[in-house]
Design an enzyme around this catalytic site. Sequence first.
Site, PDB file in Angstrom:
ATOM      1  N   CYS A  39       0.778  -1.248   0.012  1.00 20.50           N
ATOM      2  CA  CYS A  39      -0.234  -0.013   0.131  1.00 20.50           C
ATOM      3  C   CYS A  39       0.711   1.182  -0.124  1.00 20.50           C
ATOM      4  CB  CYS A  39      -0.783  -0.123   1.196  1.00 20.50           C
ATOM      5  SG  CYS A  39      -0.057   0.289   2.717  1.00 20.50           S
TER       6      CYS A  39
ATOM      7  N   HIS B  16       5.573   5.975  -2.820  1.00 20.11           N
ATOM      8  CA  HIS B  16       6.887   6.468  -3.528  1.00 20.11           C
ATOM      9  C   HIS B  16       6.630   7.917  -3.850  1.00 20.11           C
ATOM     10  CE1 HIS B  16       7.433   2.016  -4.650  1.00 20.11           C
ATOM     11  NE2 HIS B  16       7.798   2.454  -3.572  1.00 20.11           N
TER      12      HIS B  16
ATOM     13  N   ALA C 161       3.222   1.634   2.915  1.00 19.25           N
ATOM     14  CA  ALA C 161       4.657   0.741   2.447  1.00 19.25           C
ATOM     15  C   ALA C 161       5.571   1.392   1.673  1.00 19.25           C
ATOM     16  CB  ALA C 161       3.942  -0.525   2.019  1.00 19.25           C
TER      17      ALA C 161
ATOM     18  N   ARG D  39      13.212  -4.884   5.893  1.00 23.21           N
ATOM     19  CA  ARG D  39      13.852  -4.705   4.571  1.00 23.21           C
ATOM     20  C   ARG D  39      15.252  -4.699   4.508  1.00 23.21           C
ATOM     21  NH1 ARG D  39      13.545  -0.515   0.782  1.00 23.21           N
ATOM     22  NH2 ARG D  39      13.361  -1.185  -1.160  1.00 23.21           N
TER      23      ARG D  39
END
Lengths: 72, 495
Positions: B62, B195, B65, B96
């Site tokens: 999403c 992003h 994220a 990550r």
Amino acid sequence: MPNVMIRKAEGKMTLYVPKRDLEDEIASIEFESDDKWGGEITLADGSSYYLDPIPMPSLPKTVRVRRAKEGI
Amino acid sequence: MSEMSREEVEALISEVLEVYPEKAKKDRAKHLTPNDPELTQSKKCITSNKKSLPGVMTIRGCAYAGSKGVVWGPIKDMIHISHGPVGCGQYSRAGRRNYYIGTTGVNTFVTMNFTTDFQEKDIVFGGDKKLAKMIDEIETLFPLNKGVSIQSECPIGLIGDDIEAVAKAKTKEHGKTVVPVRCEGFRGVSQSLGHHIANDAVRDWVLGARDDDDSFETTDYDVAIIGDYNIGGDAWSSRILLEEMGLRVVAQWSGDGTISEIELTPKVKLNLVHCYRSMNYISRHMEEKYGIPWMEYNFFGPTKTVESLRAIAAQFDETIQAKCEEVIAKYKPEWDAVIAKYRPRLEGKRVMLYIGGLRPRHVIGSYEDLGMEVVGTGYEFGHNDDYDRTLPEMGNATLLYDDVTGYEFEEFVKRVKPDLIGSGIKEKYIFQKMGVPFRQMHSWDYSGPYHGFDGFAIFAKDMDMTLNNPCWDKLEAPWKKTEEKAEEAAVAANS
């Protein structure tokens, strides 16, 4: 009336439409003189946009254009 | 899939889609295609960045994220508050493997989870007060933080909290950057919009901080690494190559990066973009506002790394170009030895990829250097411009799949029979149980780095370790083995 960015890369002028992820070479611009720049912008894939003529900007530049005709 | 013709691939796609209802079939068909390297525009063959169909198993994330997990999270000296209920932050923390240097909890905070932990009363009465209180507590408990970012979770947008007002008030009060990020999970179709939102937040709240300040001494060789998240140390193995070439890396975005590096980025001469998908927005902005050119590069596999190093050097003067050749000459024996050792063990193996960001096209070079062939690739959340860049990298009639569903991916693997799959953790155990070697390519399966020449050696070792692992012959129960195989085994045992 999409916001697009016109930039110069490797000697070629490209038009980038962020919303459509479209970045393509500009095949022709109607007016290319220093004080009157813009008009109908045709891309390599045949689609075209219309930019109200402005004085030649320094690239890259974000401008507001109109879709000239449905070609995509 | 070089042995499969275009018609066969098309037949395979339509066969796999057969089980869907008519409408779903029509939609999914647009996302699957055999590759045509001749095409310059991907929109002629594949559709991407569209909403996933309800009912299929998608692997997307999403907007939260994309913003907290990818772009903001790795900035090490800022505290990233997961503003909302506790789960989003807790289940995404530290997953990550963005490596960084620092003392966690003192001056760096990447692997920690800060959350406002929304309860019912915060939804009803609003959570701004709680957020303000939390920022004050952070100042008391972690005084060495250099700033705070507020990563909105879904409820913030739904109840209409004014986090911008809190951010402005607290910036004034504490004199530190406080960035509100409107990355509520429901925005957009995947993490990709996250992003973009994160890039826009950097642009609006951080980037211009030192516009009127010329105290930073610049050189002609200043560059910034954009879009390298230092997974397993990737940015470090990239950075040393650039530095050996004589360039000065001013900023790392955002793996092992700091807020002051980000503020200094407008002073560099060239932006080097690794992950185009997540950071092209800010690069384009810097090109327009500050006149900083940007270029994409690829540090996966020696062939591509050498190409990229030369392309980067070409942007600078002859001293850099000469040093670039020295660097290449220095590392050549190293990577030649790696290829000599592993290529015979991996030659001709076929790989299918399904990952996100830049990797579906960038890692192809690494595999090809080892003599392996990528027979299928696809993006979780790629856009048209990603596929534009992918088409020429892939062979003719290889399979391309966008936002592939769990079912489709399994069926493709059953039919294409690759020797190795590279995808995410949710796919890993399904395929391992199907008996196919698998590498988790999001965080390099707890290995890495994979960038640069040093990374290539690790990459080659990992691929060999996975593919040639003796366990893959042991998946069939001994009593189910056919006689032929038993004989073979007996011959092998006797010899």
